[in-house]
Scaffold this motif. Structure first.
Motif, mmCIF file in Angstrom:
data_model
loop_
_atom_site.group_PDB
_atom_site.id
_atom_site.type_symbol
_atom_site.label_atom_id
_atom_site.label_comp_id
_atom_site.label_asym_id
_atom_site.label_seq_id
_atom_site.Cartn_x
_atom_site.Cartn_y
_atom_site.Cartn_z
ATOM 1 N N SER A 1 46.536 40.244 26.272
ATOM 2 C CA SER A 1 46.164 40.503 24.997
ATOM 3 C C SER A 1 46.174 42.100 24.533
ATOM 4 O O SER A 1 46.217 42.549 23.420
ATOM 5 C CB SER A 1 44.820 39.838 24.614
ATOM 6 N N SER A 2 46.115 42.820 25.607
ATOM 7 C CA SER A 2 46.013 44.280 25.610
ATOM 8 C C SER A 2 47.521 44.880 25.586
ATOM 9 O O SER A 2 47.586 46.058 25.544
ATOM 10 C CB SER A 2 45.069 45.026 26.587
ATOM 11 N N TYR B 1 47.490 40.249 34.632
ATOM 12 C CA TYR B 1 46.953 41.258 33.684
ATOM 13 C C TYR B 1 46.634 40.866 32.508
ATOM 14 O O TYR B 1 46.782 39.487 32.013
ATOM 15 C CB TYR B 1 48.057 42.302 33.609
ATOM 16 N N ASP B 2 45.992 41.570 31.542
ATOM 17 C CA ASP B 2 45.492 41.280 30.194
ATOM 18 C C ASP B 2 46.621 41.196 29.067
ATOM 19 O O ASP B 2 46.950 42.427 28.579
ATOM 20 C CB ASP B 2 44.112 41.939 29.915
ATOM 21 N N SER C 1 44.414 34.963 27.584
ATOM 22 C CA SER C 1 45.311 36.262 27.929
ATOM 23 C C SER C 1 45.801 36.504 29.330
ATOM 24 O O SER C 1 46.467 37.634 29.165
ATOM 25 C CB SER C 1 44.204 37.470 27.331
ATOM 26 N N GLU C 2 45.503 35.648 30.133
ATOM 27 C CA GLU C 2 46.078 36.008 31.342
ATOM 28 C C GLU C 2 47.693 35.787 31.507
ATOM 29 O O GLU C 2 48.149 34.656 30.955
ATOM 30 C CB GLU C 2 45.317 35.064 32.644
#
Length: 432
Positions: free
Chosen positions: A118-119, A115-116, A128-129
Motif C-alpha cells: 500500500s506504500s 513489504y507493504d 497490503s502484504e
C-alpha cells in the motif's frame, strides 16, 4: 570549531594483544592519555607544538564513514542482503535490508520476504502484504565483503504475480523450448540524464539558461563539455564489482546525459542486469547529491532525447545465412509495431519524432547503418551475412523484461499470416 594542542612527534595507541577488539576511545579519555604520555616524554619546553583545527561536522562525517567501511567478515558469518524490487510506477526501484545467517551463492538459498504494497502503490491498505521472491544475486559495491544485492519480483500471498511484476511473463517466454533453442542475446544501451538538485535542470547547464548547441559534447572531455564523468566512472566500476555484465560507457549528445551498455546477456539475465545497474546508479547519484532521470525527453526543443537501444540476435541470426533470419525478424517486428511501441516506455512520443536520430513513432522503418530508422542493421552484419539488429525505439525508461521478452516472442514464437507477411515484405522492400 575546537582547537587541540598536540606534539609534533607522532604517537600511537595500541590495544593489547589479549583483546580481540579495539575499544572505542571516549572524549574524556584523551586528556588522561595525553597527560600520561607527556610525563614520559621530554620536557614540554623543548617540544614543538602545532595547532590542529577540527570541524565538529567533519569529524562526525569521518566517524560515520569509518563505520560504513567496517569489514565485519572477521567477526561474523552473517551478511547483509539488500532486497530490491520494482515499485508501483513500473520504473521506481525500492529496497530494504535483512541479515542472512551466512554467505549464499544462489537465490534459492535466500528466504522469501514481504513489504507493504500500500506504500508503493501495489496493494490496498486492508490487504497490503506483497511477497518478494529472490531471483538474482549481485555483489554489493556499497557494503563490500560478502554482502549482496538481490533482485526480486513480487507476488500476492497466494502466489500470483502482481500486475507490475513483468519478470514473471518474461521468464515464461524465455523458458519456452523454441526460445531457449535460439539462445537470444541482448545488448542494451541505457541512456540517462543527470539533473541539478532542487532546480531539476541538467548538470552543467546554467540555471534557467542553456549551454551552446549540441555538437561538442558527445564522447567529449573538458570542464566546459563533460558534466558528471565522476558519476559515470563510479557507476562503471561499481557495476564491474557487482558482477553486472557492463561493456562500456560514454558521454551522450546532450550535455549532462550519459550512456552505458550492458551485454551481451542471454534471456532473462538482460533484464536482471539492467535493473541492478539502475539501482546502483540511483544509489551513486543519491550519494553525489545529483538527481537521476530516465525521462525519454527531459528537455524539450533541439536536444536529443534518451533511449535504451536494444541490440538483439538469435542463434539463427548469428550463424551463416543469418541475414535472411534477420530480415524475417524485421518483417515480424514491423507487423507488431504498435504492440511494441505501447510497451516501450512512457513519454516515448516526445522522443520519437523523426528528429535527433530517431524514427517517427507512427511509422515503422528499417535500414542499414541508418540511425533515423526504427530498426538499424550494421554494415558489418550486411557484409558478413549474419549478426544482429538494433531496435532503436525503446525509451530510456522502458522495462527491460518487457522489451527483451517481446522481441523474442515476436521473432521466435509469433507467426503472421502469409498475406500479412507478403504485404509487409513488399512495403519494406524485403525479400524473404
Amino acid at each position: 570549531m575546537a582547537q587541540i594542542l598536540a606534539p609534533a612527534t607522532q604517537w600511537r595507541i595500541r590495544s593489547t594483544k589479549t583483546s580481540p577488539y579495539a575499544s572505542p576511545i571516549a572524549s574524556n579519555m584523551w586528556s588522561s592519555l595525553l597527560f600520561k604520555q607527556n610525563k614520559k616524554a621530554a620536557p614540554i619546553t623543548s617540544a614543538k607544538f602545532r595547532v590542529m583545527a577540527i570541524k565538529s561536522v567533519d569529524s562526525t562525517i569521518n566517524r560515520i564513514e569509518g563505520l560504513l567501511n567496517l569489514d565485519v567478515t572477521p567477526y561474523t558469518d552473517k551478511i547483509i542482503a539488500e532486497y530490491i524490487w520494482i515499485g508501483g510506477t513500473g520504473i521506481d526501484v525500492r529496497s530494504k535490508s535483512r541479515t542472512i545467517s551466512k554467505p549464499v551463492e544462489h537465490p534459492s538459498e535466500l528466504p522469501k520476504w514481504n513489504y507493504d504494497g500500500s506504500s508503493t502503490g501495489q496493494a490496498l491498505g486492508e490487504d497490503s502484504e506483497v511477497i518478494l521472491h529472490p531471483q538474482a544475486i549481485f555483489r554489493d559495491p556499497f557494503r563490500g565483503g560478502n554482502h549482496i544485492l538481490v533482485i526480486c519480483d513480487s507476488y500476492t500471498p497466494a502466489g500470483e504475480p502482481i500486475p507490475t511484476n513483468k519478470r514473471y511473463k518474461a521468464a515464461e517466454i524465455f523458458s519456452n523450448p523454441k526460445v531457449q533453442a535460439e539462445i537470444p542475446w541482448y545488448g542494451i544501451e541505457q541512456e540517462y540524464t543527470l539533473l541539478q538538485p532542487n532546480v531539476k535542470w541538467p548538470l552543467g547547464w546554467p540555471i534557467g539558461g542553456y549551454p551552446g548547441p549540441q555538437g561538442p559534447y558527445y564522447c567529449s572531455a573538458g570542464a566546459d563539455k563533460s558534466f558528471g564523468r565522476d558519476i559515470s566512472d563510479a557507476h562503471y566500476k561499481a557495476c564491474l564489482y557487482a558482477g553486472i555484465n557492463i561493456s562500456g560507457t560514454n558521454g551522450e549528445v546532450m550535455p549532462g546525459q550519459w550512456e552505458y551498455q550492458v551485454g551481451p546477456s542471454v534471456g532473462i539475465e538482460a533484464g536482471d542486469h539492467i535493473w541492478a545497474s539502475r539501482y546502483i546508479l540511483e544509489r551513486i547519484t543519491e550519494q553525489a547529491g545529483v538527481v537521476l532521470t530516465l525521462d525519454p525527453k527531459p528537455i524539450e526543443g533541439d536536444w536529443n532525447g534518451a533511449g535504451a537501444h536494444t541490440n538483439y540476435s538469435t542463434k539463427s541470426m548469428r550463424e551463416d545465412g543469418g541475414y535472411e533470419a534477420i530480415k524475417k525478424a524485421i518483417l515480424n517486428i514491423s507487423l507488431r509495431h504498435n504492440d511494441h511501441i505501447s510497451a516501450y516506455g512512457e513519454g516515448n512520443e516526445r522522443r520519437l519524432t523523426g528528429k535527433h536520430e530517431t524514427a517517427s513513432i507512427n511509422q515503422f522503418s528499417w535500414g542499414v547503418a541508418n540511425r533515423g530508422c526504427s530498426i538499424r542493421v550494421g554494415r558489418d552484419t550486411e557484409k558478413n551475412g549474419k549478426g544482429y539488429l538494433e531496435d532503436r525505439r525503446p525509451a530510456s525508461n522502458m522495462d527491460p523484461y518487457v522489451v527483451t521478452a517481446l522481441l523474442a516472442e515476436t521473432t521466435v514464437l509469433w507467426e503472421p499470416t502469409l498475406e500479412a507477411e507478403a504485404l509487409a515484405a513488399q512495403k519494406l522492400a524485403l525479400k524473404v
